[in-house]
Design an enzyme around this catalytic site. Structure first.
Site, PDB file in Angstrom:
ATOM      1  N   ARG A   1      -9.623   1.597   9.205  1.00 18.49           N
ATOM      2  CA  ARG A   1      -9.226   0.210   9.438  1.00 18.49           C
ATOM      3  C   ARG A   1     -10.331  -0.636  10.051  1.00 18.49           C
ATOM      4  O   ARG A   1     -10.124  -1.814  10.315  1.00 18.49           O
ATOM      5  CB  ARG A   1      -7.990   0.173  10.328  1.00 18.49           C
ATOM      6  CG  ARG A   1      -6.748   0.665   9.613  1.00 18.49           C
ATOM      7  CD  ARG A   1      -5.513   0.445  10.437  1.00 18.49           C
ATOM      8  NE  ARG A   1      -4.309   0.732   9.673  1.00 18.49           N
ATOM      9  CZ  ARG A   1      -3.075   0.600  10.144  1.00 18.49           C
ATOM     10  NH1 ARG A   1      -2.900   0.180  11.392  1.00 18.49           N
ATOM     11  NH2 ARG A   1      -2.035   0.882   9.394  1.00 18.49           N
TER      12      ARG A   1
ATOM     13  N   ARG B   1      11.883  -6.851   5.833  1.00 19.91           N
ATOM     14  CA  ARG B   1      12.031  -5.433   5.487  1.00 19.91           C
ATOM     15  C   ARG B   1      12.910  -4.702   6.496  1.00 19.91           C
ATOM     16  O   ARG B   1      12.815  -4.918   7.697  1.00 19.91           O
ATOM     17  CB  ARG B   1      10.646  -4.788   5.422  1.00 19.91           C
ATOM     18  CG  ARG B   1      10.639  -3.358   4.937  1.00 19.91           C
ATOM     19  CD  ARG B   1       9.237  -2.930   4.569  1.00 19.91           C
ATOM     20  NE  ARG B   1       8.279  -3.072   5.649  1.00 19.91           N
ATOM     21  CZ  ARG B   1       6.965  -2.981   5.489  1.00 19.91           C
ATOM     22  NH1 ARG B   1       6.457  -2.780   4.287  1.00 19.91           N
ATOM     23  NH2 ARG B   1       6.158  -3.097   6.527  1.00 19.91           N
TER      24      ARG B   1
ATOM     25  N   LYS C   1       0.824  -1.212   0.000  1.00 16.58           N
ATOM     26  CA  LYS C   1       0.000   0.000   0.000  1.00 16.58           C
ATOM     27  C   LYS C   1       0.858   1.263   0.000  1.00 16.58           C
ATOM     28  O   LYS C   1       0.581   2.204  -0.733  1.00 16.58           O
ATOM     29  CB  LYS C   1      -0.939   0.013   1.214  1.00 16.58           C
ATOM     30  CG  LYS C   1      -2.001  -1.064   1.206  1.00 16.58           C
ATOM     31  CD  LYS C   1      -3.032  -0.845   2.303  1.00 16.58           C
ATOM     32  CE  LYS C   1      -2.420  -0.862   3.692  1.00 16.58           C
ATOM     33  NZ  LYS C   1      -1.826  -2.174   4.034  1.00 16.58           N
TER      34      LYS C   1
ATOM     35  N   ARG D   1      11.380  -2.385  12.125  1.00 16.86           N
ATOM     36  CA  ARG D   1      10.361  -1.804  12.976  1.00 16.86           C
ATOM     37  C   ARG D   1       9.745  -2.883  13.862  1.00 16.86           C
ATOM     38  O   ARG D   1       9.662  -4.043  13.480  1.00 16.86           O
ATOM     39  CB  ARG D   1       9.246  -1.168  12.135  1.00 16.86           C
ATOM     40  CG  ARG D   1       9.701  -0.021  11.279  1.00 16.86           C
ATOM     41  CD  ARG D   1       8.521   0.682  10.628  1.00 16.86           C
ATOM     42  NE  ARG D   1       7.514  -0.230  10.091  1.00 16.86           N
ATOM     43  CZ  ARG D   1       6.463   0.160   9.389  1.00 16.86           C
ATOM     44  NH1 ARG D   1       6.274   1.434   9.155  1.00 16.86           N
ATOM     45  NH2 ARG D   1       5.603  -0.729   8.929  1.00 16.86           N
TER      46      ARG D   1
ATOM     47  N   ARG E   1      -1.126  -8.806  13.114  1.00 15.79           N
ATOM     48  CA  ARG E   1      -1.721  -7.766  12.263  1.00 15.79           C
ATOM     49  C   ARG E   1      -2.631  -8.378  11.206  1.00 15.79           C
ATOM     50  O   ARG E   1      -3.677  -7.811  10.855  1.00 15.79           O
ATOM     51  CB  ARG E   1      -0.618  -6.937  11.613  1.00 15.79           C
ATOM     52  CG  ARG E   1       0.163  -6.057  12.597  1.00 15.79           C
ATOM     53  CD  ARG E   1       1.434  -5.514  11.976  1.00 15.79           C
ATOM     54  NE  ARG E   1       1.152  -4.607  10.874  1.00 15.79           N
ATOM     55  CZ  ARG E   1       2.079  -4.209   9.976  1.00 15.79           C
ATOM     56  NH1 ARG E   1       3.307  -4.680  10.061  1.00 15.79           N
ATOM     57  NH2 ARG E   1       1.756  -3.375   9.033  1.00 15.79           N
TER      58      ARG E   1
END
Length: 228
Positions: A88, A127, A13, A161, A172
């Site tokens: 969300r 990532r 996204k 992160r 998530r």
């Protein structure tokens, strides 16, 4: 145009939002970026948000809606915007509808990115971001830096992160299935949703998105974009 980009974490996204907003000359508004600004500044909001984000939970609706309402009220959104990471859940979607209705507007399109969950875990857990500039993004497998732990662009330290750790990613995804996915149904009833495959090269996904909102040229395989 006023566009909502939605999909599970790891669907790309953020990458697509930046390119799509630039192509359309509209503001890219990322709920995640707004919260991270507060976290970096050490504000009370940032401290509260960090507690939820680091454990894979959503930031409470009241905080999220207030932050986004203020952002949407700024003059630079008058020509349009692309929302990334908001709403969300259904209460946030209803709040957004109300905010836009009060300003005499509404969403023009909702782009729903689809991707297998196994692909999501692989994308996110590997990532790494640059501490100096979060737009400098690497991946331990697919796009590793030349020097481990250092940004190729500016030499900044690369880090993972808290919300990119595998256990948090899976949490998530659970939240997305239970709370965020129903938002697609909320907007599908209004005929606003185009579902787009998030697999493939960045440009391929962008082409599908542009075609879905009537800004694309040429042919995109029907399996890549569908109106529902």
């Amino acid at each position: 145009m006023r566009i909502l980009l939605i999909g599970p974490p790891g669907a790309g996204k953020g990458t697509q939002a930046v390119r799509l907003a630039s192509r359309l000359s509209i503001q890219h508004i990322s709920a995640g970026d707004l919260f991270r600004e507060h976290i970096d500044q050490g504000t009370e909001l940032g401290r509260n948000a960090r507690t939820h984000i680091s454990s894979g939970r959503l930031v409470p609706d009241g905080i999220t809606i207030g932050v986004l309402a203020e952002r949407l009220g700024r003059p630079d959104t008058e020509r349009g915007f692309l929302l990334d990471g908001f709403p969300r859940n259904i209460p946030q979607a209803e709040a957004l509808d109300g905010i836009l209705a009060d300003s005499g507007s509404g969403l023009d399109a909702v782009l729903d990115l689809e991707i297998p969950e196994a692909e999501v875990v692989g994308r996110i857990a590997g990532r790494r971001l640059c501490r100096r500039n979060r737009e400098h993004i690497f991946h331990v497998d697919h796009s590793p830096p030349e020097v481990a732990g250092a940004c190729d662009v500016c030499g900044g330290e690369l880090y993972q992160r808290d919300d990119d750790r595998e256990a948090t990613v899976r949490r998530r995804l659970e939240i997305h299935r239970s709370e965020t996915a129903p938002v697609v149904g909320h907007y599908r009833a209004a005929g606003l949703v185009s579902t787009i495959s998030a697999l493939g090269q960045v440009q391929e996904v962008l082409d599908r998105a542009l075609l879905a909102i009537g800004q694309g040229q040429g042919r995109v395989d029907a399996s890549g974009t569908s109106r529902r």
